[in-house]
Each structure stands twice: as structure tokens, then as C-alpha cells.
Design a protein around this motif. Structure first.
Motif, mmCIF file in Angstrom:
data_model
loop_
_atom_site.group_PDB
_atom_site.id
_atom_site.type_symbol
_atom_site.label_atom_id
_atom_site.label_comp_id
_atom_site.label_asym_id
_atom_site.label_seq_id
_atom_site.Cartn_x
_atom_site.Cartn_y
_atom_site.Cartn_z
ATOM 1 N N LEU A 269 6.425 0.524 5.628
ATOM 2 C CA LEU A 269 5.674 -0.665 5.233
ATOM 3 C C LEU A 269 6.247 -1.229 3.936
ATOM 4 O O LEU A 269 6.527 -2.434 3.828
ATOM 5 C CB LEU A 269 4.213 -0.280 5.035
ATOM 6 C CG LEU A 269 3.193 -1.405 5.012
ATOM 7 C CD1 LEU A 269 3.016 -1.952 6.413
ATOM 8 C CD2 LEU A 269 1.860 -0.905 4.471
ATOM 9 N N LEU B 180 3.634 0.370 14.044
ATOM 10 C CA LEU B 180 2.494 0.468 14.962
ATOM 11 C C LEU B 180 2.798 1.432 16.104
ATOM 12 O O LEU B 180 2.018 2.342 16.405
ATOM 13 C CB LEU B 180 2.154 -0.927 15.511
ATOM 14 C CG LEU B 180 1.068 -0.947 16.575
ATOM 15 C CD1 LEU B 180 -0.285 -0.657 15.953
ATOM 16 C CD2 LEU B 180 1.033 -2.282 17.304
ATOM 17 N N SER C 161 4.644 6.094 7.539
ATOM 18 C CA SER C 161 4.275 4.710 7.842
ATOM 19 C C SER C 161 4.336 3.856 6.589
ATOM 20 O O SER C 161 4.862 2.734 6.614
ATOM 21 C CB SER C 161 2.863 4.613 8.403
ATOM 22 O OG SER C 161 2.646 5.613 9.332
ATOM 23 N N TRP D 283 6.838 -4.089 11.349
ATOM 24 C CA TRP D 283 5.411 -3.757 11.554
ATOM 25 C C TRP D 283 5.189 -3.233 12.978
ATOM 26 O O TRP D 283 4.463 -2.277 13.203
ATOM 27 C CB TRP D 283 4.483 -4.963 11.325
ATOM 28 C CG TRP D 283 4.710 -5.800 10.106
ATOM 29 C CD1 TRP D 283 4.492 -7.158 9.993
ATOM 30 C CD2 TRP D 283 5.158 -5.391 8.799
ATOM 31 N NE1 TRP D 283 4.799 -7.593 8.732
ATOM 32 C CE2 TRP D 283 5.211 -6.536 7.975
ATOM 33 C CE3 TRP D 283 5.548 -4.174 8.254
ATOM 34 C CZ2 TRP D 283 5.623 -6.501 6.641
ATOM 35 C CZ3 TRP D 283 5.965 -4.123 6.927
ATOM 36 C CH2 TRP D 283 5.982 -5.269 6.148
#
Lengths: 504, 156
Positions: B92, A420, B88, A416
Motif C-alpha cells: 500500500l 486485495l 499488505s 490495490w
């Protein structure tokens, strides 16, 4: 002298062990690979391989990561010469005369001469490192906490203002990096800062996740979102590699000047390979009797910068390993890795870790010889790599980053964090902020905080200690000078793109 | 106001917001004094410095920023956001799948999702790439480095 020979023999003893040889090869091989690939730089490559270093001893890890760094210097010029695409920022200069040479059918000669120039530059750079590291470390022993703080300040100011992009933004990014570096438990009190109750942040933001996100993920996003390049590459055969006698004769002077300049520039705090190669291009153009030929395929314009950036790549290890002050973001990353492995960088490093230090130096010699073999007879492989389609390459790179970052703590939290910072990194480039100064601040920030606290404790809370100690005062004055000169440049509107303009 | 100025000033604004938030956050920790600096002192200084630099960036952006930016192109912007979103989310999904279902499903999902970013779809190439990469990763990480991530598993 006999001292140095004894040290080198320790070094070669370590570097020639099968395991270290293997990892040195992996390093320079992957370095050449990512150097050839436009868009993926050495920062992304080193952060991608950092998870691997947790499975090997620190000296082996350092040998591999360093190999990636100087390997990219070799590989970077290949894409520049063949496609007019700089594989790394420091090889942007190689485009100026390398690509015209390629268009004249002299790509092979350009590639051969850059490899020779790179090797010559690197060899001298290593010699400088070998001869001066110990005496500089000896000098570093007399540094007190205040001096260290000032030295780091100078390093940060110099690297953020001299690099590409706006110097003001560079300084801002260093500060943001320092802020991010203070996340996690405070060294003195153990109190958790800025963790927002997240367990995954208690040891601070994971360095691997941060740098993979900022450089790896952000670069992959930018590469996919950009235009797909055409896969037409000039074929290079071995006979085309042979330079003429005239090529060699004209290159001797530039190689010597480039090497000398690169060796000095690389060793200074805050300056890296990019500056070295741009400066030496400018110097060659000045001293040349035929400056009008530059930009149209002058061999001097290819060999001098290549010699220079390879010499700088080697000598930039001097401040990093002897004083614990990295000259650029790559060095900062290597320093960060040493800290993760529990090795305290600083003037005592050579003394306390002779095998690590001299083994690394010896591996530079070995690695550079490997690179010559990889880059001359095997040039065809690298040319073919440029034809791998993006739709295969990008998923592969992302996958290696994902598994790598997950494997550090066997925890999805770091994934994560990487996402980010990938998004942050992408938007930073949209707002034209450089990510490299952020990384530098992130790694040096915690060290600076410690030195600051220690200096204040020793001085009895008197900030005047920073100007009363001669070393510290000199360093602060130098930092101030750099700052004033830069701001003056900003006011005069000449520093918008300080280095990129020079080559034109 | 030109777009270039807006971008410059916006960057400065974000910096000011971040710097202020960081400086205010520092007051949750003991500040101490110069002799014995508490855990909050250094972050406070850094936060204020960021705020200051943000203000400088903002000012320079408003005054200057006259360089020619690339013209705003809605199609390019849409494409960039699409790539950003897909990359992304592929990571994820990878992070969500790997613990419970193992390496193979996680890698397959990642590679297939990234494959959607190319304009011209080649499902066969994508599936093949995914399989080859999954096997390669398993060989390197599980067999070569002895990483404890099962190839496939079932359990939450």
C-alpha cells in the motif's frame, strides 16, 4: 513429413534469433530458480514476469513464459531431493524416493538421473506436439460455437475436480473466477458491468494484478508466516553426479513408461503435470518386481515421475495452442497473455501465426538443452540459492511484483487490486479453497460467454443445440461422466485428497 | 461444532453471499432471452450457480468436516495476521509513494516494512537489502526496460 521439416526450419529461424535466445534463457533460468525455491510456484513466477512481456513481441514473450513453466519442472525436483521440500506440486513425488536417496549420500545421482529423465520426457513430449498439433487444429476447424462451449465446460469440470483439494470447492472456485471475469465492459453492448464506477475496472480486472495477488502475494505471506527452514544443504560435487551402470539400466523402462503416460495425460483437457507424475509413480510401483523398495530410495520412483511431468508439460501445449483450451492454470495464464497481445487462440492459430507457433516449438528444444546444461554442471549454484535467507529473498520478490504490476498501466490502481487478491488468496487457503481453478475460470469465462451467446443466436434460442451436435454432445457427456464419478467419490468420502493419497 | 466444520460451513456461507450479491447485481443490466442474451443473463446464471455450490459446501461442511484440523493457536494466528497486515501495508505504501516521490523511496519503504515481519530484527541487513534492491530495480526497469518511473522526484 517434409511439411513438418519446413515448419521446424521456420521455427528454428525464429527461435535462434539473438533476442529470442536471450529471452528463452531468461525464462528457463528463472524457471529453474523458482522451481528450486519452495513455496513460489510457476504461476507466481509467470505472473511476476508478465509485465515484462509488454516490452517485447508476443512470440518472444511466449517463449520466455513457456520457458519458466518447463524450467520449473526441472528445478522443482532439486529442492525435493535435497531438502524433502517440493519446489512445485508436481515434484512432491520426487520427495518420496529422491530424499531417501539423498540421505544415503546419493543426492548427486538422483539429481543427475532426474535431469536425464526430464530431458528424455520433454524431448518426446515436444515430438508429440510437433507431429500432432496440426492435425488436431484441423479437427478443431470443424468445431462450431456450441462445441467450443462444451469443450471449455469439459476442461473446467475436469481440471477443477481432478486437481488437489475438494472437487466441489474446485467447481465453486471456477464459477467465482467466471464471475470475476465478467467485470468490465460487455463485448456485445459495451455496457460496463460490476465496475462500481471505477475507471480502473472498465477493461475488467487486470489479469496480471489478479494472478500476482492470488499466487505471488498470497504465497509470500504464507512463506513469511511459516517456519524459517534451516539452511543446511548437502554439498554436491560433480563426481557424485555420475550414476552407476545399474542406475541407468533400472531407469530405462521407467523413463519410457513415464514419458508415454505423461505425453497422453498432458494432452488431455483438464489434466496437468501433477496428475501425470502421481500416476506414473503409481504405475511404476505396480509393475515393479520390488514394490517394497519404493519410498526407500528406489531410482525408478524418481525417474519415472520426472520423465512423466516433463512430457506432460510439453504436450499440455497441444490443446492450449491448437484448440484454445488450456489444460491447467499455467496454460490459462499463457492463453490470457496471448489474448492481451491481441492474438486469438484457437485452431487457426498455427495457420495465422506460423512463426509464433513453430518458433515456440523450436524454442522448447533449445530451452531443454539449456536446462540440461543449467541443471547438471551448474547444480552447485541452485543448491546455494536454497541458502539465501528469507529476509532478503521475500522483500526482493515483493518489490519485483510491486514494480511489475505498477508498470503495466503506470497506475497504482492495479497495485490495490493485487493487494486485495493477495488477502483474498491467503484467506482462501485458510478456508481450503484452491486458487488455480479461479484463475482458469477468470480467463475462460469471457470466452465461454461469447460462445454461449453465439451458439444461442445461431440455434434460434434453442438450448437443444448443445446435445444435437455430435461433438458437443460427446463432450458434454464426458463432462457429466467426470462430474458423476467425482460426486460419487465425494459421497463415498474417498475423494478428500484424491491425488495426495496415492503416493503413500 | 468443531472448528473444521465451522471453517467448511463458513466458506460455504461466504460463497452463498457472494453468489447472491452477484446474481442480484445482474438485474441492473438487461437480461434478454435465450435467443438474444443481454449483458445480465450470463452473470445471473453464474451467480445462481455459485449460490448453489455454496449451499453444497455449507451442507457438506455441517454434515461432514470431521477431519482433524490443526488446533487453534492464538500465537500462530496473531503472527499470521501481523504478516498479512505488514505485507499488505508495505505494498500500500509502495503504491502511494511511487507516483509522487519515485522509485527509490517507494522501494525503501516497502523493503523496510517487510523487514519488520521477521521476529529477529536486523536493521542493518534490512537497510542494505533496501538499497541494493532499489539500485537493482532502477537498473533493470528504468535503464534496461526504459520504464518511465523516475528514481526520485518531488511533486504531488
Amino acid at each position: 513429413m517434409s511439411d513438418i521439416l519446413a515448419n521446424l526450419s521456420i521455427g528454428f529461424g525464429a527461435a535462434l534469433s539473438p533476442m529470442n535466445l536471450l529471452y528463452c534463457f531468461i525464462g528457463v533460468f528463472l524457471g529453474t530458480f523458482v522451481g528450486v525455491l519452495p513455496g513460489i510456484g510457476s504461476l507466481a513466477a509467470i505472473s511476476m514476469l508478465m509485465p515484462l512481456t509488454f516490452y517485447v513481441p508476443p512470440d518472444t514473450a511466449l517463449i520466455m513464459l513457456a520457458g519458466i513453466y518447463y524450467g520449473t519442472q526441472y528445478g522443482g525436483s532439486t529442492a525435493a531431493i535435497l531438502l524433502n521440500l517440493p519446489g512445485t506440486p508436481s515434484s512432491a513425488v520426487a520427495c518420496l524416493d529422491g530424499y531417501p536417496m539423498s540421505q544415503q549420500g546419493r543426492a548427486g545421482v538422483a539429481l543427475a538421473m532426474t535431469t536425464i529423465a526430464s530431458f528424455a520426457g520433454a524431448t518426446v513430449g515436444i515430438l508429440v506436439l510437433t507431429l500432432f498439433a496440426q492435425s488436431l487444429a484441423g479437427f478443431g476447424m470443424s468445431f462450431a460455437a456450441a462445441d467450443y462451449f462444451s469443450l471449455m465446460l469439459l476442461g473446467l469440470v475436469a481440471s477443477s475436480t481432478l486437481a488437489a483439494g475438494s472437487p466441489i470447492k474446485g467447481i465453486a472456485m471456477v464459477l467465482v473466477g467466471i464471475a470475476l471475469g465478467s467485470v468490465g465492459s460487455d463485448v456485445q453492448t459495451g455496457e460496463l458491468r460490476y465496475t462500481f464506477g471505477m475507471l480502473g475496472l472498465s477493461d475488467g480486472v487486470n489479469l496480471v494484478a489478479l494472478s500476482m495477488g492470488l499466487f505471488g502475494v498470497a504465497e509470500v505471506i504464507a512463506t513469511i508466516a511459516g517456519k524459517e527452514r534451516s539452511g543446511v544443504v548437502q554439498r554436491v560435487n560433480l563426481r557424485a553426479l555420475l550414476p552407476t551402470f545399474d542406475d541407468v539400466r533400472r531407469s530405462v523402462g521407467p523413463i519410457i513408461r513415464g514419458t508415454a503416460l505423461g505425453s497422453v495425460v498432458g494432452a488431455l483437457p483438464g489434466t496437468g503435470t501433477n496428475i501425470a507424475s502421481f500416476m506414473s509413480y503409481v504405475v511404476e510401483k505396480r509393475v515393479s518386481k520390488t514394490p517394497e523398495k519404493f519410498g526407500t530410495g528406489a531410482i525408478e520412483g524418481v525417474t519415472a515421475p520426472e520423465a512423466s511431468n516433463n512430457a506432460a508439460a510439453q504436450t499440455s501445449f497441444v490443446p492450449t495452442l491448437t484448440l484454445g483450451i488450456p489444460g491447467d492454470a499455467v496454460m490459462a495464464l499463457l492463453l490470457g497473455m496471448l489474448i492481451i497481445h491481441g492474438i486469438q487462440p484457437g485452431p487457426r492459430l498455427i495457420e495465422s501465426q506460423p512463426v509464433l507457433f513453430w518458433g515456440l516449438v523450436a524454442s522448447f528444444w533449445i530451452g531443454n538443452i539449456m536446462l540440461v546444461i543449467l541443471n547438471l554442471p551448474l547444480i552447485g549454484i541452485w543448491v546455494r540459492i536454497l541458502t539465501i535467507p528469507r529476509r532478503v529473498l521475500m522483500p526482493a520478490i515483493l518489490m519485483f511484483m510491486a514494480i511489475g504490476v505498477y508498470s503495466v498501466n503506470n497506475n497504482a490502481f492495479d497495485v490495490w487490486i493485487m493487494i486485495l487478491f493477495g488477502i483474498v488468496g491467503y484467506f482462501m487457503s485458510t478456508f481450503r479453497f484452491e486458487a488455480a481453478p479461479l484463475l482458469l475460470g477468470f480467463i475462460l469465462g469471457p470466452l465461454m460467454e461469447q460462445y454461449l451467446k453465439r451458439a444461442m443466436l445461431i440455434s434460434g434460442g434453442d438450448p437443444a443445440v448443445f446435445v444435437q451436435r455430435p461433438i458437443s454432445a460427446t463432450l458434454l457427456a464426458a463432462a457429466l461422466l467426470v462430474l458423476v464419478l467425482t460426486l460419487w467419490g465425494v459421497v463415498r468420502r474417498r475423494n478428500a485428497e484424491p491425488l495426495m493419497e496415492i503416493g503413500k | 461444532m468443531t472448528r473444521a466444520r465451522l471453517i467448511e460451513a463458513g466458506g460455504g456461507g461466504i460463497l452463498i453471499a457472494f453468489g447472491l450479491a452477484f446474481a442480484i447485481g445482474a438485474f441492473r443490466y438487461r437480461i434478454g432471452d435465450f435467443l438474444e442474451m443481454g449483458p445480465g443473463m450470463f452473470p445471473l446464471i453464474v451467480g445462481l450457480a455459485i449460490t448453489f455450490m455454496g449451499a453444497v459446501v455449507l451442507l457438506l461442511g455441517v454434515v461432514g468436516g470431521n477431519e482433524d484440523p490443526e488446533p487453534f493457536d492464538a500465537a500462530v494466528f496473531k503472527r499470521r495476521m501481523r504478516v498479512l497486515g505488514l505485507v499488505s501495508s508495505s505494498l500500500l505504501v509502495f503504491g502511494l509513494l511511487i507516483r509522487s516521490f519515485g522509485m527509490f523511496p517507494a522501494i525503501m519503504a516497502l523493503v523496510l516494512l517487510v523487514g519488520l515481519t521477521e521476529r529477529e530484527r536486523r536493521p542493518v541487513v534490512s537497510v542494505l537489502t533496501a538499497i541494493v534492491l532499489a539500485v537493482l530495480a532502477w537498473l533493470i526497469f528504468a535503464k534496461g526496460l526504459g520504464l518511465n518511473i523516475p528514481a526520485v522526484r518531488w511533486g504531488l
